[in-house]
Structures are given as C-alpha cells and as structure tokens.
Design a protein around this motif. Structure first.
Motif, mmCIF file in Angstrom:
data_model
loop_
_atom_site.group_PDB
_atom_site.id
_atom_site.type_symbol
_atom_site.label_atom_id
_atom_site.label_comp_id
_atom_site.label_asym_id
_atom_site.label_seq_id
_atom_site.Cartn_x
_atom_site.Cartn_y
_atom_site.Cartn_z
ATOM 1 N N ASP A 145 -1.929 -7.617 -10.285
ATOM 2 C CA ASP A 145 -2.137 -6.190 -10.046
ATOM 3 C C ASP A 145 -1.311 -5.784 -8.831
ATOM 4 N N TYR A 146 -0.634 -4.643 -8.952
ATOM 5 C CA TYR A 146 0.162 -4.098 -7.858
ATOM 6 C C TYR A 146 -0.290 -2.681 -7.565
ATOM 7 N N GLU A 147 -0.105 -2.262 -6.296
ATOM 8 C CA GLU A 147 -0.399 -0.893 -5.900
ATOM 9 C C GLU A 147 0.651 -0.444 -4.891
ATOM 10 N N CYS A 172 2.746 6.159 -3.045
ATOM 11 C CA CYS A 172 2.301 7.142 -4.051
ATOM 12 C C CYS A 172 0.958 6.790 -4.686
ATOM 13 N N GLY A 173 0.428 5.575 -4.455
ATOM 14 C CA GLY A 173 -0.868 5.180 -5.006
ATOM 15 C C GLY A 173 -0.814 4.683 -6.437
ATOM 16 N N HIS A 174 0.383 4.523 -6.985
ATOM 17 C CA HIS A 174 0.537 4.044 -8.369
ATOM 18 C C HIS A 174 0.033 2.608 -8.477
ATOM 19 N N CYS A 212 7.892 5.816 -7.602
ATOM 20 C CA CYS A 212 8.539 6.566 -6.511
ATOM 21 C C CYS A 212 9.773 5.867 -5.950
ATOM 22 N N LYS A 213 10.029 4.642 -6.378
ATOM 23 C CA LYS A 213 11.191 3.839 -5.973
ATOM 24 C C LYS A 213 11.222 3.466 -4.488
ATOM 25 N N LYS A 214 10.084 3.572 -3.814
ATOM 26 C CA LYS A 214 10.016 3.176 -2.409
ATOM 27 C C LYS A 214 9.608 1.712 -2.305
ATOM 28 N N LEU A 215 9.919 1.090 -1.188
ATOM 29 C CA LEU A 215 9.610 -0.320 -0.960
ATOM 30 C C LEU A 215 8.223 -0.471 -0.329
ATOM 31 N N LYS A 216 7.227 0.139 -0.918
ATOM 32 C CA LYS A 216 5.859 0.107 -0.382
ATOM 33 C C LYS A 216 4.890 -0.568 -1.350
ATOM 34 N N LEU A 217 5.390 -1.371 -2.244
ATOM 35 C CA LEU A 217 4.550 -2.013 -3.256
ATOM 36 C C LEU A 217 3.909 -3.266 -2.683
ATOM 37 N N ARG A 218 2.637 -3.475 -2.991
ATOM 38 C CA ARG A 218 1.958 -4.695 -2.545
ATOM 39 C C ARG A 218 1.125 -5.261 -3.696
ATOM 40 N N LYS A 270 7.059 -8.319 -6.326
ATOM 41 C CA LYS A 270 7.826 -7.085 -6.478
ATOM 42 C C LYS A 270 7.610 -6.231 -5.240
ATOM 43 N N ARG A 271 8.640 -5.575 -4.781
ATOM 44 C CA ARG A 271 8.561 -4.753 -3.571
ATOM 45 C C ARG A 271 8.792 -3.276 -3.865
ATOM 46 N N LYS A 272 9.556 -2.963 -4.912
ATOM 47 C CA LYS A 272 9.945 -1.587 -5.197
ATOM 48 C C LYS A 272 9.035 -0.977 -6.260
ATOM 49 N N CYS A 273 8.458 0.182 -5.949
ATOM 50 C CA CYS A 273 7.557 0.878 -6.871
ATOM 51 C C CYS A 273 8.361 1.455 -8.043
ATOM 52 N N PRO A 274 7.909 1.245 -9.280
ATOM 53 C CA PRO A 274 8.642 1.794 -10.426
ATOM 54 C C PRO A 274 8.516 3.320 -10.548
#
Length: 98
Positions: free
Chosen positions: A5-7, A11-13, A32-38, A26-30
């Motif tokens: 699971d990623y968040e 953007c909260g996706h 918003c394309k920002k590197l805020k994925l965890r 993975k680091r890049k959100c699909p």
C-alpha cells in the motif's frame, strides 16, 4: 510477490502496488507526479485462509497421524478401565444412613 500500500503525502492519493520484495520503493506519485510517495505498513505477506474447511490437522504427516491414533486408542482404553472400576467400587460399598 506481495502487494504493498502506498500513500502520497502531497495529494493524499492511496493505491496498492503488486511488486517484488527486492524492488525499490516507489517515490513518485502517479497522480500529482511529486516525490512525496511513501509505503504504508501493512499486515505482512502471510498466507491467510478464510472460510470453512481449513484445519491445522489437514496437512499432517502420516507418522503424526499414526501416533495420534495410537494415543487416542490408549486413552480410550484407559478411560474405559477407570469407568469399570468406579462402577465396581460403588456397588461393593454399602451406603451409610444417618
């Protein structure tokens, strides 16, 4: 291969990703394309059997099954002998009346 699971913190996706244990996070959100994925902590990659019909004794080895059967028979025989001796004792002793 487990599902993770990623968040995204930006953007909260939230989404699930099926990937190998050896793959990098993975680091890049699909979205918003920002590197805020965890990656979120999950319940783990354990196998979970749900529903009826799954018992821990279903997959025992033959030697375990034979040993358990012998033990069951000896316990039944011992408990049968104990019941017989209890009946004999109760018949031979006279009841006391006061």
């Amino acid at each position: 291969m487990p599902t993770y699971d990623y968040e995204c913190d930006a953007c909260g996706h939230e989404f699930e990703l099926f990937q190998s244990i050896n793959d990098a996070h993975k680091r890049k959100c699909p979205e918003c394309k920002k590197l805020k994925l965890r990656r979120l902590f999950g319940t783990g990659a354990a196998v979970v059997f749900k529903g009826s019909g799954f018992y821990e004794t279903d997959y025992r080895s033959e030697s375990y099954k034979k040993g358990a059967e012998k033990e069951k028979k000896s316990n039944e025989k011992a408990s049968g002998d104990a019941k017989k001796s209890d009946k004999k004792d109760s018949k031979s002793k006279p009841k006391k009346t006061e």
